[in-house]
Design a protein around this motif. Structure first.
Motif, short mmCIF file in Angstrom:
data_model
loop_
_atom_site.label_atom_id
_atom_site.label_comp_id
_atom_site.label_asym_id
_atom_site.label_seq_id
_atom_site.Cartn_x
_atom_site.Cartn_y
_atom_site.Cartn_z
N ALA A 214 59.69 43.93 -62.15
CA ALA A 214 58.80 44.40 -63.21
C ALA A 214 59.59 44.48 -64.52
CB ALA A 214 58.23 45.77 -62.86
N THR A 215 59.09 43.83 -65.57
CA THR A 215 59.75 43.89 -66.86
C THR A 215 59.60 45.28 -67.46
OG1 THR A 215 57.73 43.10 -67.94
CG2 THR A 215 59.36 41.44 -67.29
N GLY A 216 60.41 45.56 -68.48
CA GLY A 216 60.37 46.88 -69.10
C GLY A 216 59.01 47.24 -69.67
N ASP A 217 58.37 46.28 -70.35
CA ASP A 217 57.07 46.58 -70.96
C ASP A 217 55.98 46.79 -69.90
OD1 ASP A 217 57.13 43.93 -70.22
OD2 ASP A 217 56.08 43.19 -71.99
N LEU A 218 56.13 46.15 -68.73
CA LEU A 218 55.15 46.36 -67.67
C LEU A 218 55.29 47.75 -67.06
CD1 LEU A 218 52.93 45.41 -65.78
CD2 LEU A 218 54.65 44.25 -64.38
N THR A 219 56.51 48.20 -66.82
CA THR A 219 56.70 49.55 -66.27
C THR A 219 56.21 50.60 -67.26
OG1 THR A 219 58.98 49.62 -67.07
CG2 THR A 219 58.64 48.84 -64.84
N VAL A 220 56.43 50.36 -68.55
CA VAL A 220 55.92 51.28 -69.58
C VAL A 220 54.40 51.36 -69.51
CG1 VAL A 220 55.60 51.60 -72.07
CG2 VAL A 220 57.87 51.08 -71.17
N ALA A 221 53.75 50.20 -69.35
CA ALA A 221 52.28 50.16 -69.30
C ALA A 221 51.75 50.92 -68.08
CB ALA A 221 51.80 48.71 -69.27
N ALA B 239 63.23 32.47 -68.49
CA ALA B 239 64.08 31.89 -67.46
C ALA B 239 64.89 32.93 -66.71
CB ALA B 239 65.01 30.85 -68.09
N GLU B 240 65.44 33.92 -67.41
CA GLU B 240 66.28 34.92 -66.76
C GLU B 240 65.45 35.79 -65.80
OE1 GLU B 240 69.32 36.72 -65.25
OE2 GLU B 240 69.49 35.02 -66.66
N THR B 241 64.25 36.17 -66.23
CA THR B 241 63.37 36.95 -65.35
C THR B 241 62.96 36.12 -64.14
OG1 THR B 241 62.51 38.15 -67.28
CG2 THR B 241 61.23 38.28 -65.24
N LEU B 242 62.71 34.83 -64.38
CA LEU B 242 62.32 33.95 -63.28
C LEU B 242 63.47 33.83 -62.27
CD1 LEU B 242 59.69 32.55 -62.71
CD2 LEU B 242 60.57 30.48 -63.76
N ARG B 243 64.69 33.80 -62.75
CA ARG B 243 65.85 33.77 -61.85
C ARG B 243 65.88 35.03 -60.98
NH1 ARG B 243 70.35 30.67 -62.38
NH2 ARG B 243 70.25 28.95 -63.89
N GLN B 244 65.58 36.18 -61.57
CA GLN B 244 65.57 37.43 -60.81
C GLN B 244 64.48 37.40 -59.74
OE1 GLN B 244 65.40 40.89 -63.42
NE2 GLN B 244 66.65 39.84 -64.95
N ILE B 245 63.33 36.84 -60.09
CA ILE B 245 62.23 36.73 -59.12
C ILE B 245 62.63 35.83 -57.96
CG2 ILE B 245 59.87 35.86 -58.80
CD1 ILE B 245 59.31 36.70 -61.71
N VAL B 246 63.28 34.71 -58.29
CA VAL B 246 63.73 33.79 -57.24
C VAL B 246 64.75 34.47 -56.34
CG1 VAL B 246 64.98 31.64 -56.78
CG2 VAL B 246 63.24 31.71 -58.58
N GLU B 247 65.64 35.26 -56.93
CA GLU B 247 66.68 35.95 -56.15
C GLU B 247 66.06 36.93 -55.16
OE1 GLU B 247 70.28 37.03 -54.60
OE2 GLU B 247 69.82 35.33 -55.92
N VAL B 248 64.94 37.55 -55.55
CA VAL B 248 64.24 38.47 -54.65
C VAL B 248 63.70 37.72 -53.43
CG1 VAL B 248 62.16 39.90 -54.41
CG2 VAL B 248 63.67 40.20 -56.38
N HIS B 249 63.13 36.54 -53.68
CA HIS B 249 62.47 35.78 -52.60
C HIS B 249 63.43 34.87 -51.84
CE1 HIS B 249 58.25 36.82 -53.59
NE2 HIS B 249 58.73 36.97 -54.80
N PHE B 250 64.42 34.33 -52.54
CA PHE B 250 65.37 33.40 -51.90
C PHE B 250 66.80 33.80 -52.29
CE2 PHE B 250 61.52 30.90 -53.05
CZ PHE B 250 61.00 30.76 -51.77
#
Length: 279
Positions: free
Chosen positions: A11-18, A182-193
């Motif tokens: 979850a990005t910072g702005d999403l957690t704030v929301a 891209a950096e957030t997408l890398r984090q998402i990939v790391e969670v799944h793979f």
């Protein structure tokens, strides 16, 4: 009661704030974004992170707002009366509780997901205004008023297929989930793979973003489709060199996971044809 993301959901910072702002204000959180960006999963992760039960109401094109409250099964009651059933004398036996009723009567606080609200008729959101504001509704057949024991955390998702009424928007806290960088997408990939080889990941992500940014694409591939693509790449044990696109059609390897209609497939073939002619 605060949400800060989970180990299974980036979850990005702005999403957690929301999310936390909606909880504090006790207003529904309206989440918009491209299909496949994790809007529905957000509700499940919020429920898990806060330790709350989840009530899911998946809206369809035929869904009416009243179905979220309750439905009166008059047909079953008529049939039972013809058969001489004793239960016919109590109308409550023919009231089917909807998802809002289930959320309102829960013993503890719950997370209520109203998923893809924009699928239904344009009047659907307006028909829920009073119930979401007052946290109560009247059952005309039995004469009872159902009130929420505890105000649920309400998360409403929309794919932006149609405009929602202003009166409905005014009662919500709004957040748009942008496509991840891209950096957030890398984090998402790391969670799944976890532990995916860096060179393979870099090659795949570069190609994925090139596909998304192709002018004229009818449907851009989403995060979930990218994860499906990576899963196939790993299952096939492909190397970075294997992902090199064929210059005759420019289609990516295993493109069926990313491109979902024949127009987009034809687009890449046409681009390859133009490139060959220029060459």
């Amino acid at each position: 009661m605060r949400f800060g993301g989970t180990e299974n959901y980036v979850a990005t910072g702005d999403l957690t704030v929301a999310v936390n702002a909606a909880i504090t204000l006790e207003r529904p959180l309206l989440v918009k974004g491209e299909p496949g960006t994790g809007k529905t999963e957000l509700a499940r992760q919020v429920a898990g992170a806060l330790g709350l039960p989840l009530v899911e109401w998946h809206v369809k094109s035929t869904t009416r707002a009243h179905q979220g409250l309750y439905e009166y099964d008059a047909v079953s009651r008529l049939r039972d009366s013809q058969l001489g059933e004793e239960r016919v004398h109590d109308v409550a036996n023919y009231i089917r509780k909807g998802k809002l009723w289930q959320a309102f009567e829960a013993e503890s606080k719950v997370v209520l997901l109203i998923d893809e609200v924009d699928k239904a008729d344009i009047e659907f959101p307006n028909d829920l205004l009073q119930e979401l504001d007052r946290m109560e509704f009247h059952v005309y057949e039995t004469g009872e008023t159902v009130r929420a024991r505890q105000r649920p955390v309400i998360i409403i998702t929309s794919n932006n297929e149609k405009e929602l009424p202003d009166a409905f928007l005014r009662r919500c806290f709004f957040h748009y989930i942008r496509f991840p960088e891209a950096e957030t997408l890398r984090q998402i990939v790391e969670v799944h793979f976890p532990g995916m080889k860096e060179r393979l990941l870099a090659t795949a992500l570069t190609q994925f973003y090139e596909i998304r940014e192709t002018p004229g694409l009818k449907k851009k591939p989403s995060t979930s489709e990218m994860l499906d693509w990576l899963k196939l790449i790993l299952a096939e044990d492909l190397a970075p060199e294997d992902l090199k696109r064929d210059p005759r059609n420019l289609l990516p390897r295993l493109h069926g996971a990313l491109l979902k209609n024949e127009q987009d497939v034809a687009l890449f073939e046409r681009l390859a044809f133009l490139a060959r002619n220029r060459g």
